[in-house]
Design a protein around this motif. Structure first.
Motif, PDB file in Angstrom:
ATOM      1  N   PHE A  19      66.265  31.225  41.893  1.00 52.33           N
ATOM      2  CA  PHE A  19      66.836  30.781  40.614  1.00 52.33           C
ATOM      3  C   PHE A  19      65.782  30.183  39.717  1.00 52.33           C
ATOM      4  CE2 PHE A  19      70.697  30.671  43.374  1.00 52.33           C
ATOM      5  CZ  PHE A  19      71.474  31.534  42.994  1.00 52.33           C
ATOM      6  N   ARG A  20      65.751  30.308  38.562  1.00 52.57           N
ATOM      7  CA  ARG A  20      64.773  29.980  37.670  1.00 52.57           C
ATOM      8  C   ARG A  20      65.280  29.038  36.511  1.00 52.57           C
ATOM      9  NH1 ARG A  20      63.014  34.806  39.294  1.00 52.57           N
ATOM     10  NH2 ARG A  20      60.872  35.045  40.002  1.00 52.57           N
ATOM     11  N   VAL A  21      65.160  27.745  36.518  1.00 53.77           N
ATOM     12  CA  VAL A  21      65.442  26.841  35.460  1.00 53.77           C
ATOM     13  C   VAL A  21      64.286  26.036  34.715  1.00 53.77           C
ATOM     14  CG1 VAL A  21      66.543  24.554  35.452  1.00 53.77           C
ATOM     15  CG2 VAL A  21      67.241  25.831  36.995  1.00 53.77           C
ATOM     16  N   GLY A  22      64.527  26.430  33.474  1.00 53.79           N
ATOM     17  CA  GLY A  22      63.648  25.633  32.506  1.00 53.79           C
ATOM     18  C   GLY A  22      64.174  24.275  32.076  1.00 53.79           C
ATOM     19  N   VAL A  23      63.145  23.412  32.032  1.00 55.91           N
ATOM     20  CA  VAL A  23      63.257  21.893  31.515  1.00 55.91           C
ATOM     21  C   VAL A  23      62.595  21.623  30.005  1.00 55.91           C
ATOM     22  CG1 VAL A  23      63.138  19.783  32.348  1.00 55.91           C
ATOM     23  CG2 VAL A  23      63.182  21.500  33.959  1.00 55.91           C
ATOM     24  N   LEU A  24      63.322  21.167  29.430  1.00 51.94           N
ATOM     25  CA  LEU A  24      62.722  20.696  28.041  1.00 51.94           C
ATOM     26  C   LEU A  24      62.669  19.182  28.365  1.00 51.94           C
ATOM     27  CD1 LEU A  24      64.989  22.677  25.744  1.00 51.94           C
ATOM     28  CD2 LEU A  24      62.848  23.030  26.591  1.00 51.94           C
ATOM     29  N   ALA A  25      61.610  18.708  28.537  1.00 50.48           N
ATOM     30  CA  ALA A  25      61.244  17.215  28.736  1.00 50.48           C
ATOM     31  C   ALA A  25      60.618  16.748  27.567  1.00 50.48           C
ATOM     32  CB  ALA A  25      60.477  16.956  29.927  1.00 50.48           C
ATOM     33  N   LEU A  26      61.008  15.328  27.231  1.00 55.98           N
ATOM     34  CA  LEU A  26      60.240  14.685  26.231  1.00 55.98           C
ATOM     35  C   LEU A  26      58.918  14.518  26.512  1.00 55.98           C
ATOM     36  CD1 LEU A  26      63.462  14.307  25.484  1.00 55.98           C
ATOM     37  CD2 LEU A  26      62.949  11.756  24.765  1.00 55.98           C
ATOM     38  N   ALA A  27      58.101  14.258  25.580  1.00 57.66           N
ATOM     39  CA  ALA A  27      56.596  14.126  25.709  1.00 57.66           C
ATOM     40  C   ALA A  27      56.314  13.056  26.806  1.00 57.66           C
ATOM     41  CB  ALA A  27      55.955  13.944  24.350  1.00 57.66           C
ATOM     42  N   ASN A  28      56.893  11.756  26.349  1.00 58.51           N
ATOM     43  CA  ASN A  28      56.820  10.555  26.941  1.00 58.51           C
ATOM     44  C   ASN A  28      57.607  10.378  28.265  1.00 58.51           C
ATOM     45  OD1 ASN A  28      59.086  10.106  25.622  1.00 58.51           O
ATOM     46  ND2 ASN A  28      58.093   8.070  24.669  1.00 58.51           N
ATOM     47  N   GLU A  33      60.774  15.085  35.746  1.00 57.87           N
ATOM     48  CA  GLU A  33      60.275  16.126  36.775  1.00 57.87           C
ATOM     49  C   GLU A  33      60.294  15.646  38.162  1.00 57.87           C
ATOM     50  OE1 GLU A  33      57.073  18.321  34.002  1.00 57.87           O
ATOM     51  OE2 GLU A  33      57.116  16.235  33.757  1.00 57.87           O
ATOM     52  N   ARG A  34      59.898  14.374  38.215  1.00 59.86           N
ATOM     53  CA  ARG A  34      59.557  13.642  39.709  1.00 59.86           C
ATOM     54  C   ARG A  34      61.169  13.724  40.281  1.00 59.86           C
ATOM     55  NH1 ARG A  34      57.690   7.997  39.469  1.00 59.86           N
ATOM     56  NH2 ARG A  34      59.881   7.559  38.759  1.00 59.86           N
ATOM     57  N   ASP A  35      62.159  13.438  39.633  1.00 58.18           N
ATOM     58  CA  ASP A  35      63.427  13.445  40.055  1.00 58.18           C
ATOM     59  C   ASP A  35      64.130  14.706  40.392  1.00 58.18           C
ATOM     60  OD1 ASP A  35      63.666  10.704  39.920  1.00 58.18           O
ATOM     61  OD2 ASP A  35      65.352  10.713  38.318  1.00 58.18           O
ATOM     62  N   LEU A  36      63.940  15.608  39.471  1.00 58.76           N
ATOM     63  CA  LEU A  36      64.393  17.235  39.521  1.00 58.76           C
ATOM     64  C   LEU A  36      63.588  17.755  40.851  1.00 58.76           C
ATOM     65  CD1 LEU A  36      64.819  18.413  36.304  1.00 58.76           C
ATOM     66  CD2 LEU A  36      66.569  17.587  37.631  1.00 58.76           C
ATOM     67  N   ALA A  37      62.464  17.369  41.134  1.00 57.73           N
ATOM     68  CA  ALA A  37      61.467  17.940  42.127  1.00 57.73           C
ATOM     69  C   ALA A  37      62.008  17.533  43.497  1.00 57.73           C
ATOM     70  CB  ALA A  37      60.453  17.627  42.110  1.00 57.73           C
ATOM     71  N   ARG A  38      62.881  16.420  43.506  1.00 61.11           N
ATOM     72  CA  ARG A  38      63.487  15.742  44.875  1.00 61.11           C
ATOM     73  C   ARG A  38      64.879  16.290  45.059  1.00 61.11           C
ATOM     74  NH1 ARG A  38      62.396   9.365  43.699  1.00 61.11           N
ATOM     75  NH2 ARG A  38      63.024   9.277  45.808  1.00 61.11           N
ATOM     76  N   PRO A  42      64.061  24.548  47.168  1.00 61.88           N
ATOM     77  CA  PRO A  42      63.141  25.313  46.968  1.00 61.88           C
ATOM     78  C   PRO A  42      63.609  26.724  46.352  1.00 61.88           C
ATOM     79  CG  PRO A  42      62.963  24.686  49.317  1.00 61.88           C
ATOM     80  CD  PRO A  42      64.453  23.949  48.706  1.00 61.88           C
ATOM     81  N   GLU A  43      64.963  26.986  46.582  1.00 57.87           N
ATOM     82  CA  GLU A  43      65.110  28.452  45.880  1.00 57.87           C
ATOM     83  C   GLU A  43      65.593  28.020  44.291  1.00 57.87           C
ATOM     84  OE1 GLU A  43      69.078  26.734  48.281  1.00 57.87           O
ATOM     85  OE2 GLU A  43      66.980  26.607  48.500  1.00 57.87           O
ATOM     86  N   VAL A  44      65.294  26.867  43.915  1.00 53.29           N
ATOM     87  CA  VAL A  44      65.476  26.702  42.368  1.00 53.29           C
ATOM     88  C   VAL A  44      64.166  26.320  42.034  1.00 53.29           C
ATOM     89  CG1 VAL A  44      67.011  25.397  40.882  1.00 53.29           C
ATOM     90  CG2 VAL A  44      68.071  26.073  42.732  1.00 53.29           C
ATOM     91  N   ASN A 238      74.062  23.523  48.996  1.00 49.82           N
ATOM     92  CA  ASN A 238      73.510  22.594  50.088  1.00 49.82           C
ATOM     93  C   ASN A 238      73.830  21.269  49.460  1.00 49.82           C
ATOM     94  OD1 ASN A 238      71.914  25.375  49.426  1.00 49.82           O
ATOM     95  ND2 ASN A 238      70.702  24.598  51.106  1.00 49.82           N
ATOM     96  N   GLY A 239      73.984  20.390  50.433  1.00 49.16           N
ATOM     97  CA  GLY A 239      73.957  19.028  50.120  1.00 49.16           C
ATOM     98  C   GLY A 239      72.932  18.181  49.678  1.00 49.16           C
ATOM     99  N   VAL A 240      72.683  17.137  49.054  1.00 45.85           N
ATOM    100  CA  VAL A 240      71.266  16.756  49.025  1.00 45.85           C
ATOM    101  C   VAL A 240      71.498  15.039  49.419  1.00 45.85           C
ATOM    102  CG1 VAL A 240      69.270  16.146  47.363  1.00 45.85           C
ATOM    103  CG2 VAL A 240      70.817  18.169  47.061  1.00 45.85           C
ATOM    104  N   PRO A 241      71.253  15.080  50.543  1.00 43.31           N
ATOM    105  CA  PRO A 241      71.763  13.442  51.118  1.00 43.31           C
ATOM    106  C   PRO A 241      70.634  12.474  50.483  1.00 43.31           C
ATOM    107  CG  PRO A 241      70.636  14.764  52.891  1.00 43.31           C
ATOM    108  CD  PRO A 241      70.834  15.641  51.814  1.00 43.31           C
TER     109      PRO A 241
END
Length: 252
Positions: A19-28, A33-38, A42-44, A238-241
């Protein structure tokens, strides 16, 4: 001698892949990004672009992002189809409006699910059966009041609220997790069914379970709620404990 023997396997695959997800993040924004990576497995896969924003976090400044949304969404790996696009700003969602954000994203990404923190949090709270909530925000009073009003309009009751009163947007990510924990613990759990901690640039992820332990009620954050929304919508079960009750088991 160069080997030009034809490869036996297909070089360019046609399988749907992850799956592919785009993220529009504020410049500052230093946290999303750190939270979403955690939070995302891996399949997202995520692809991020930045939206110009800085200075004071006010309704006027937040609303100025609206004209940038479609162009930013188009820049997200433009030759690849996306399953979803996240708009990564909770207060910005209040200032611009969920419908305007959805229309801008889907004008250039018509097949993608448009996700924002406010609607994701509302869905997550309903999933948890929580209608009466405590609210923790980093915002100054006008934005915090508009945030509370948005949730009330969506059918929630605000039990208690704590605002850090921050105006300078670059200061939001500097608030320490222990301070967020203390604010939520001060509100407690009496009379509430969940705590919502607003802002994608707030370092709340690591203290969600401690907040739940101290208050006895679920804790939901902006980034956690969007991860839940993405996983539930895409059918990733999947659960994310380790990050609160919401993600302890994702419905298919």
């Amino acid at each position: 001698m160069q080997d030009q023997t034809p490869l036996t396997e297909t070089v360019l695959g046609n399988s749907p892949g992850p799956f592919r997800v785009g993220v529009l993040a504020l410049a500052n924004d230093q946290v999303i990004e750190r939270d979403l990576a955690r939070l995302l497995p891996p399949e997202v896969l995520t692809f991020t672009t930045r939206i110009a924003f800085g200075g004071d976090c006010t309704m006027e400044q937040l609303a100025k992002m609206a004209p940038q949304l479609a162009e930013a969404a188009q820049l997200l790996n433009p030759e690849v189809a996306l399953d979803a696009v996240i708009f990564g700003c909770t207060s910005g969602t209040i200032a611009i409006g969920p419908e305007t954000i959805r229309d801008a994203i889907q004008s250039v990404r018509p097949g993608a699910l448009a996700v924002n923190p406010v609607e994701a949090a509302s869905g997550a709270l309903r999933h948890l059966g929580s209608r009466r909530i405590n609210l923790v925000t980093p915002y100054e009073p006008e934005i915090a009041a508009r945030m509370a009003a948005q949730f009330e309009a969506a059918g929630f009751a605000i039990n208690r609220r704590y605002d850090f009163g921050i105006t300078a947007s670059e200061d939001i990510s500097r608030v320490q997790p222990e301070a967020i924990l203390e604010a939520a613990a001060r509100l407690g759990g009496e009379g509430a069914e969940a705590t919502f901690i607003s802002c994608t640039d707030f370092q709340s992820l690591d203290v969600l379970e401690r907040i739940e332990t101290k208050t006895g009620i679920p804790a939901v954050s902006s980034n956690q709620a969007m991860a839940w929304d993405i996983l539930a919508s895409l059918g990733v079960a999947n659960g994310v404990p380790g990050y609160g009750r919401l993600l302890s088991g994702i419905p298919s």
